[in-house]
Design a protein around this motif. Sequence first.
Motif, mmCIF file in Angstrom:
data_model
loop_
_atom_site.group_PDB
_atom_site.id
_atom_site.type_symbol
_atom_site.label_atom_id
_atom_site.label_comp_id
_atom_site.label_asym_id
_atom_site.label_seq_id
_atom_site.Cartn_x
_atom_site.Cartn_y
_atom_site.Cartn_z
ATOM 1 N N GLU A 157 40.940 19.591 -37.019
ATOM 2 C CA GLU A 157 41.709 19.530 -35.776
ATOM 3 C C GLU A 157 41.599 18.121 -35.204
ATOM 4 O OE1 GLU A 157 41.790 21.518 -31.305
ATOM 5 O OE2 GLU A 157 40.829 22.605 -32.976
ATOM 6 N N ALA A 158 42.759 17.464 -35.043
ATOM 7 C CA ALA A 158 42.785 16.073 -34.591
ATOM 8 C C ALA A 158 42.124 15.914 -33.238
ATOM 9 C CB ALA A 158 44.229 15.572 -34.530
ATOM 10 N N GLY A 159 41.259 14.909 -33.132
ATOM 11 C CA GLY A 159 40.593 14.622 -31.873
ATOM 12 C C GLY A 159 39.371 15.457 -31.606
ATOM 13 N N LYS A 160 39.121 16.424 -32.487
ATOM 14 C CA LYS A 160 37.961 17.307 -32.301
ATOM 15 C C LYS A 160 37.016 17.229 -33.493
ATOM 16 C CE LYS A 160 36.691 22.130 -31.481
ATOM 17 N NZ LYS A 160 37.199 23.525 -31.299
ATOM 18 N N ASP A 161 37.578 17.323 -34.699
ATOM 19 C CA ASP A 161 36.757 17.316 -35.912
ATOM 20 C C ASP A 161 36.686 15.926 -36.528
ATOM 21 O OD1 ASP A 161 36.393 20.087 -35.738
ATOM 22 O OD2 ASP A 161 38.270 20.464 -36.820
ATOM 23 N N GLU A 162 35.489 15.513 -36.910
ATOM 24 C CA GLU A 162 35.308 14.235 -37.597
ATOM 25 C C GLU A 162 35.852 14.360 -39.023
ATOM 26 O OE1 GLU A 162 34.217 11.314 -36.858
ATOM 27 O OE2 GLU A 162 33.156 11.477 -34.950
ATOM 28 N N GLU A 211 37.078 9.962 -28.242
ATOM 29 C CA GLU A 211 35.709 10.113 -28.733
ATOM 30 C C GLU A 211 35.660 10.300 -30.240
ATOM 31 O OE1 GLU A 211 32.567 9.913 -27.349
ATOM 32 O OE2 GLU A 211 33.744 8.922 -25.773
ATOM 33 N N VAL A 212 36.636 11.043 -30.771
ATOM 34 C CA VAL A 212 36.624 11.376 -32.201
ATOM 35 C C VAL A 212 37.852 10.775 -32.881
ATOM 36 C CG1 VAL A 212 36.635 13.233 -33.909
ATOM 37 C CG2 VAL A 212 35.381 13.510 -31.749
ATOM 38 N N CYS A 213 37.640 10.057 -33.968
ATOM 39 C CA CYS A 213 38.755 9.442 -34.704
ATOM 40 C C CYS A 213 39.456 10.501 -35.561
ATOM 41 C CB CYS A 213 38.218 8.310 -35.584
ATOM 42 S SG CYS A 213 39.498 7.130 -36.092
ATOM 43 N N HIS A 214 40.682 10.206 -35.968
ATOM 44 C CA HIS A 214 41.463 11.097 -36.825
ATOM 45 C C HIS A 214 42.582 10.266 -37.461
ATOM 46 C CE1 HIS A 214 44.738 11.409 -33.764
ATOM 47 N NE2 HIS A 214 43.730 11.220 -32.935
ATOM 48 N N PRO A 215 43.304 10.765 -38.471
ATOM 49 C CA PRO A 215 44.282 9.930 -39.182
ATOM 50 C C PRO A 215 45.304 9.236 -38.292
ATOM 51 C CG PRO A 215 43.884 11.909 -40.434
ATOM 52 C CD PRO A 215 43.124 12.071 -39.137
ATOM 53 N N ASN A 216 45.811 9.904 -37.264
ATOM 54 C CA ASN A 216 46.821 9.289 -36.400
ATOM 55 C C ASN A 216 46.223 8.594 -35.178
ATOM 56 O OD1 ASN A 216 49.612 9.487 -37.319
ATOM 57 N ND2 ASN A 216 49.232 11.695 -37.401
ATOM 58 N N TYR A 222 42.442 4.410 -39.705
ATOM 59 C CA TYR A 222 43.226 5.055 -40.757
ATOM 60 C C TYR A 222 44.646 4.487 -40.743
ATOM 61 C CZ TYR A 222 39.322 8.297 -40.752
ATOM 62 O OH TYR A 222 38.058 8.827 -40.813
ATOM 63 N N VAL A 223 45.120 4.047 -41.907
ATOM 64 C CA VAL A 223 46.436 3.411 -42.006
ATOM 65 C C VAL A 223 47.335 4.267 -42.892
ATOM 66 C CG1 VAL A 223 47.715 1.364 -42.727
ATOM 67 C CG2 VAL A 223 45.429 1.122 -41.729
#
Length: 623
Positions: A157-162, A211-216, A222-223
Amino acid sequence: MTVHDLRQKFLDFFKEKGHSIIPSASLLPENDPSVLFTTAGMQPLVPYLKGQAHPMGKRLADVQKCLRTDDIDEVGDNRHLTFFEMLGNWSLGDYFKEEAIGWSFEFLTDRRWLDIDPKKLYVTIFEGDNDAPRDEESMGIWQAQFETQGIAANIGEAGKDEPASGTEGPRIFLYGKEKNWWPGAKTKGLCGPDTEIFYDTGRPHDRSYGEVCHPNCDCGRYVEIWNNVFMQFNRAEEGGSLEILPNKNVDTGMGLERTAAVISGKTTVFDLEVFQTIFRGLEQLSGKVYGSDEDIDRSMRIIADHVRASVFAIADGAVPSNVQAGYVVRRLIRRAIREGHTLGINGLFLQTVANVVIGEFGVFYSALETKRQEVLDALKEEETKFRETLEKGMRELEKMMKGGDMTGEKAFILYSTYGFPVELTEELVKEHGQHVDRLRFQEEFKRHQELSRTASAGMFKGGLADDSAETVRLHTATHLLHQALRNVLGDHVGQRGSNITKDRLRFDFSHPQKMTPEEIQKVEDQVNDVIRRDLPVRFEIMDMDEAKKVGALGFFEDRYARMGGKIKVYFVGDEERGYFSKEICGGPHVRRTAELGLFKIQKEEASSAGVRRIKAVVMDSGA
């Protein structure tokens, strides 16, 4: 890996997968008035994505030249470009998700190709909504692909899971239509979910973006390097419901420069060899060193990008002018000249930089070598004119400063009347203890833009996706006009560009002087005679040599000759009564000339040096 290596590997890979390699379309869209330039890889292929048969088959791959000017003022930072190349593979109702995703993964990770560590790759898919379901099929295919490399691709889940850092953990992330749907949430026409592939650069996460990175994540760790669009739906009307397509298409895109930089461990696209070669030339011209100062770097990046874009655009027919595509090229050139002034380069220098660009890209894009002198002459003429403009602007600026402080209004007059860059105005007045009111300048600039937009409202209607009866009739009329012009004026006449809306056609052609009223009437009469005779219109699929043998016109043939691809040749007439015209073209066209009704030339005028322009319409014969 250089951009040239990546470009060739991509084409070789998809050729092995049964794809026909098609050439790049021109930067000037053929019969597409919706945009000034080709801005995306799919743009020239819209008619085929909509169902028209492509002469090279159902599996295609290409490298498409693209030019976007939305972010022109951002060029100079470490990532923005105006000109770029887009790699793409296409399925026109042939293969679908299984093959597209599998081949993407193979090309990126197989040792024979790019040999990227699969643990550095992350993917996104469409999460689903009330309009369309979650893309479970793509999710399952991706999980199977990663499993072949011993990687458990869990859903995050974007913004929640590393995101996963090894072989376990979240690797597939779900997003809504704003990220994983093409072309838009409620846009009319062909559409569908997409799956995007991201590369982990390993850079530290900037927590100011969350706080948490994600692909977007906008922090840039992430590119995105590849996008697979699955056109499995059609939306009949804006905001309407979705219909499932019987024949599904695949439309993919991979930015050449961005991907080459990422997988080579480069910090920016400007670290690539193609740009470094240009910078070395600029260092010799200026005595400055790239990498020694932020302002120097910015100036050199702008020059490298803008000259590269201008070289490709001019080679495709966008001669510097005060209107439309030509105006954009003029703006690019003048901005490059201004940055040359900032670097302290004396005298004409654009030709030197352009020769470096042509040397880098001419091997793959043969038209650059063929049109080298034409490009160099256009750049020299524009640079000479602008330097004269700068001299006039300097004299006017001196007068303005004697008359009081330099206001934003005065700076805008210098810009709009004399083409004098506001940055140069600021630099010069600063030496006299003055400054330009940038806020007031921007207000004047925006007001001018609004007036310009109002004046040109409705100019860009229709487009390549517009296959209405009106545009098809005008497309055929363009062929008849082209041949009639050659019959009346001579064989030196050749197409230099065309633009069709549902209301009119515009045709640019080589001719040294204004047409006489008698010549215009003869051309119009010839076209109407062909319409009256109700000749058949048909096409044959040939290779370039066959097309030349039958005498087909083709003034953009270099784009086909390089790849040796199959092409369509449209014939107007028949063997019994004789052919009126034979021309290489993608279509579509009417079946018989009588469908055009009545042809009327509305205007004949100059377009640029040695190029004339005709605007014409077709109407019902009783009108």
